[in-house]
Design a protein around this motif. Structure first.
Motif, mmCIF file in Angstrom:
data_model
loop_
_atom_site.group_PDB
_atom_site.id
_atom_site.type_symbol
_atom_site.label_atom_id
_atom_site.label_comp_id
_atom_site.label_asym_id
_atom_site.label_seq_id
_atom_site.Cartn_x
_atom_site.Cartn_y
_atom_site.Cartn_z
ATOM 1 N N GLY A 7 28.062 -42.137 52.262
ATOM 2 C CA GLY A 7 29.243 -42.671 51.592
ATOM 3 C C GLY A 7 30.457 -41.789 51.811
ATOM 4 O O GLY A 7 31.565 -42.269 52.078
ATOM 5 N N LYS A 8 30.257 -40.483 51.702
ATOM 6 C CA LYS A 8 31.367 -39.551 51.925
ATOM 7 C C LYS A 8 31.819 -39.601 53.386
ATOM 8 O O LYS A 8 33.016 -39.533 53.689
ATOM 9 C CB LYS A 8 30.968 -38.133 51.543
ATOM 10 C CG LYS A 8 32.095 -37.126 51.726
ATOM 11 C CD LYS A 8 31.705 -35.720 51.308
ATOM 12 C CE LYS A 8 31.813 -35.541 49.820
ATOM 13 N NZ LYS A 8 31.703 -34.101 49.413
ATOM 14 N N THR A 9 30.863 -39.724 54.307
ATOM 15 C CA THR A 9 31.204 -39.820 55.727
ATOM 16 C C THR A 9 32.065 -41.041 55.999
ATOM 17 O O THR A 9 33.084 -40.968 56.701
ATOM 18 C CB THR A 9 29.929 -39.884 56.580
ATOM 19 O OG1 THR A 9 29.155 -38.701 56.372
ATOM 20 C CG2 THR A 9 30.269 -40.004 58.054
ATOM 21 N N ILE A 10 31.671 -42.174 55.432
ATOM 22 C CA ILE A 10 32.427 -43.414 55.641
ATOM 23 C C ILE A 10 33.835 -43.279 55.080
ATOM 24 O O ILE A 10 34.826 -43.649 55.721
ATOM 25 C CB ILE A 10 31.685 -44.600 55.001
ATOM 26 C CG1 ILE A 10 30.396 -44.908 55.790
ATOM 27 C CG2 ILE A 10 32.586 -45.843 54.935
ATOM 28 C CD1 ILE A 10 29.469 -45.880 55.099
ATOM 29 N N ARG A 11 33.946 -42.743 53.866
ATOM 30 C CA ARG A 11 35.273 -42.583 53.259
ATOM 31 C C ARG A 11 36.120 -41.585 54.041
ATOM 32 O O ARG A 11 37.320 -41.781 54.219
ATOM 33 C CB ARG A 11 35.127 -42.135 51.798
ATOM 34 C CG ARG A 11 34.493 -43.177 50.899
ATOM 35 C CD ARG A 11 34.444 -42.713 49.455
ATOM 36 N NE ARG A 11 33.784 -43.698 48.626
ATOM 37 C CZ ARG A 11 32.493 -43.655 48.292
ATOM 38 N NH1 ARG A 11 31.740 -42.644 48.701
ATOM 39 N NH2 ARG A 11 31.960 -44.589 47.540
ATOM 40 N N ASN A 12 35.481 -40.518 54.502
ATOM 41 C CA ASN A 12 36.206 -39.497 55.251
ATOM 42 C C ASN A 12 36.826 -40.077 56.518
ATOM 43 O O ASN A 12 37.923 -39.689 56.931
ATOM 44 C CB ASN A 12 35.265 -38.347 55.608
ATOM 45 C CG ASN A 12 35.994 -37.107 56.045
ATOM 46 O OD1 ASN A 12 36.789 -36.537 55.299
ATOM 47 N ND2 ASN A 12 35.736 -36.681 57.277
ATOM 48 N N GLU A 13 36.123 -41.043 57.136
ATOM 49 C CA GLU A 13 36.631 -41.660 58.361
ATOM 50 C C GLU A 13 37.753 -42.653 58.087
ATOM 51 O O GLU A 13 38.370 -43.153 59.032
ATOM 52 C CB GLU A 13 35.482 -42.326 59.123
ATOM 53 C CG GLU A 13 34.527 -41.307 59.734
ATOM 54 C CD GLU A 13 33.330 -41.928 60.420
ATOM 55 O OE1 GLU A 13 33.224 -43.181 60.436
ATOM 56 O OE2 GLU A 13 32.491 -41.163 60.938
ATOM 57 N N ARG A 14 38.025 -42.946 56.822
ATOM 58 C CA ARG A 14 39.208 -43.728 56.470
ATOM 59 C C ARG A 14 40.430 -42.824 56.317
ATOM 60 O O ARG A 14 41.555 -43.318 56.235
ATOM 61 C CB ARG A 14 38.964 -44.503 55.176
ATOM 62 C CG ARG A 14 37.866 -45.554 55.295
ATOM 63 C CD ARG A 14 37.616 -46.213 53.952
ATOM 64 N NE ARG A 14 36.467 -47.123 54.013
ATOM 65 C CZ ARG A 14 35.671 -47.394 52.989
ATOM 66 N NH1 ARG A 14 35.896 -46.822 51.811
ATOM 67 N NH2 ARG A 14 34.664 -48.219 53.109
ATOM 68 N N ILE A 15 40.172 -41.515 56.245
ATOM 69 C CA ILE A 15 41.242 -40.530 56.111
ATOM 70 C C ILE A 15 41.497 -39.811 57.431
ATOM 71 O O ILE A 15 42.635 -39.540 57.796
ATOM 72 C CB ILE A 15 40.891 -39.487 55.022
ATOM 73 C CG1 ILE A 15 40.601 -40.173 53.689
ATOM 74 C CG2 ILE A 15 41.989 -38.456 54.867
ATOM 75 C CD1 ILE A 15 41.751 -40.992 53.144
ATOM 76 N N PHE A 16 40.439 -39.496 58.152
ATOM 77 C CA PHE A 16 40.535 -38.810 59.439
ATOM 78 C C PHE A 16 40.234 -39.782 60.572
ATOM 79 O O PHE A 16 39.339 -40.617 60.455
ATOM 80 C CB PHE A 16 39.531 -37.652 59.513
ATOM 81 C CG PHE A 16 39.969 -36.410 58.802
ATOM 82 C CD1 PHE A 16 40.522 -35.349 59.493
ATOM 83 C CD2 PHE A 16 39.844 -36.307 57.422
ATOM 84 C CE1 PHE A 16 40.929 -34.194 58.835
ATOM 85 C CE2 PHE A 16 40.247 -35.156 56.750
ATOM 86 C CZ PHE A 16 40.801 -34.107 57.459
ATOM 87 N N ASN A 17 40.970 -39.665 61.663
ATOM 88 C CA ASN A 17 40.671 -40.416 62.872
ATOM 89 C C ASN A 17 39.328 -39.933 63.410
ATOM 90 O O ASN A 17 39.170 -38.747 63.728
ATOM 91 C CB ASN A 17 41.790 -40.186 63.894
ATOM 92 C CG ASN A 17 41.594 -40.949 65.185
ATOM 93 O OD1 ASN A 17 40.541 -40.887 65.810
ATOM 94 N ND2 ASN A 17 42.628 -41.658 65.597
ATOM 95 N N ARG A 18 38.356 -40.816 63.506
ATOM 96 C CA ARG A 18 37.008 -40.387 63.875
ATOM 97 C C ARG A 18 36.929 -39.924 65.333
ATOM 98 O O ARG A 18 35.998 -39.204 65.706
ATOM 99 C CB ARG A 18 36.000 -41.516 63.634
ATOM 100 C CG ARG A 18 36.197 -42.731 64.500
ATOM 101 C CD ARG A 18 35.073 -43.741 64.299
ATOM 102 N NE ARG A 18 35.136 -44.368 62.988
ATOM 103 C CZ ARG A 18 34.299 -45.308 62.565
ATOM 104 N NH1 ARG A 18 33.332 -45.727 63.375
ATOM 105 N NH2 ARG A 18 34.418 -45.847 61.383
ATOM 106 N N ASN A 19 37.883 -40.329 66.161
ATOM 107 C CA ASN A 19 37.859 -39.930 67.568
ATOM 108 C C ASN A 19 38.486 -38.558 67.786
ATOM 109 O O ASN A 19 38.027 -37.791 68.640
ATOM 110 C CB ASN A 19 38.583 -40.974 68.426
ATOM 111 C CG ASN A 19 37.884 -42.320 68.398
ATOM 112 O OD1 ASN A 19 36.663 -42.396 68.483
ATOM 113 N ND2 ASN A 19 38.649 -43.383 68.275
ATOM 114 N N THR A 20 39.520 -38.241 67.031
ATOM 115 C CA THR A 20 40.204 -36.965 67.221
ATOM 116 C C THR A 20 39.796 -35.914 66.190
ATOM 117 O O THR A 20 40.014 -34.719 66.400
ATOM 118 C CB THR A 20 41.733 -37.144 67.137
ATOM 119 O OG1 THR A 20 42.091 -37.538 65.804
ATOM 120 C CG2 THR A 20 42.204 -38.191 68.134
ATOM 121 N N GLY A 21 39.246 -36.357 65.060
ATOM 122 C CA GLY A 21 38.927 -35.422 63.978
ATOM 123 C C GLY A 21 40.161 -34.883 63.288
ATOM 124 O O GLY A 21 40.096 -33.883 62.579
#
Length: 267
Positions: free
Chosen positions: A4-18
């Motif tokens: 759940g935290k991973t999914i939410r984190n990827e709404r804040i951070f670009n998953r390709n660039t980090g």
């Protein structure tokens, strides 16, 4: 990390660039409805169209910033506050909970701590309580950590900023926001001493756009993971265009010169 935290984190951070571009819009509590945030829905629309990853705001304006169409954007609900009218403006008080933020649809929460203030112990206690609650709910937590108080001679001192970042990390924050120290070498030491992503604050409005973009580029080269900047973006003459230039630097790894070409006629 919990899924759940991973999914939410990827709404804040670009998953390709980090990396991330966050635009804080919490200034209305601290200094009032200043230029750029009078109409929250219009402000958020421009920020979304410019390509930011997330906005950060207090709970009461979340409905004002919600748009029923168009591209989505990450939502960070800010949990602490103080006003410039107070005799103790650096003393932040919790005004929202993780549970309230969840009900509002938040993808992350944030809180603000001023190290060196007379009320530091209470703010640190609040930070510890919030990181515990956020972890229980699988909610990413951003800690804004600054050094502001009687013993602080220079809040941008690299050793002071490194201490701020380390406090946020050691007390459980997933992301730490601190001031930029002014040069790549000293900021690299800040990032090197912090095991979670570090993003830079914007501070007062910079004199030129090039100065602002150079600060972003240098912070990334030093190991930073993006920015959480309000006034330098929402008070710009064209926030949407400026964010497109910032995007070029943060997520396309472009140069300051390339970003300035995109912006056209400005210094």
């Amino acid at each position: 990390m919990q899924i759940g935290k991973t999914i939410r984190n990827e709404r804040i951070f670009n998953r390709n660039t980090g990396r991330t571009i966050i635009v804080p819009l919490d200034h209305g509590v601290s200094v009032g409805p200043i230029k750029g945030i009078e109409n929250m829905r219009d402000t958020v629309t421009g920020i979304v169209e410019g390509g930011a990853n997330a906005v950060l705001m207090h709970k009461g304006v979340v409905p004002c910033g919600h748009r029923a169409k168009g591209r989505d954007i990450g939502l960070i609900v800010h949990l602490s506050a103080s006003t410039s009218l107070s005799p103790h403006p650096n003393a932040k008080t919790l005004v929202c909970s993780v549970e309230e933020a969840i009900r509002l649809g938040a993808d992350a929460v944030s809180t603000h701590v001023n190290l060196g203030d007379e009320t530091e112990s209470r703010m640190l206690e609040d930070l510890g309580r919030i990181t515990h609650s956020a972890a229980s709910w699988g909610m990413p937590m951003l800690a804004m950590i600054y050094a502001r108080g009687p013993k602080i001679k220079n809040e941008f001192d690299p050793e002071v900023v490194a201490h701020c970042a380390r406090v946020g990390m050691e007390l459980g924050a997933d992301v730490v926001k601190v001031p930029y120290t002014g040069d790549k070498d000293s900021f690299a030491a800040v990032c090197g001493g912090c095991a979670v992503p570090v993003v830079i604050a914007g501070g007062p409005k910079t004199k030129t756009t090039r100065e602002f973009l150079t600060m972003i580029r240098d912070s990334l080269d030093a190991g930073g993971k993006g920015l959480s900047v309000g006034r330098n973006i929402f008070q710009d003459r064209d926030p949407k265009k400026l964010l497109q230039a910032v995007n070029l630097i943060v997520h396309a790894n472009g140069s300051v010169d390339e970003a300035m070409v995109l912006l056209g006629d400005r210094a």
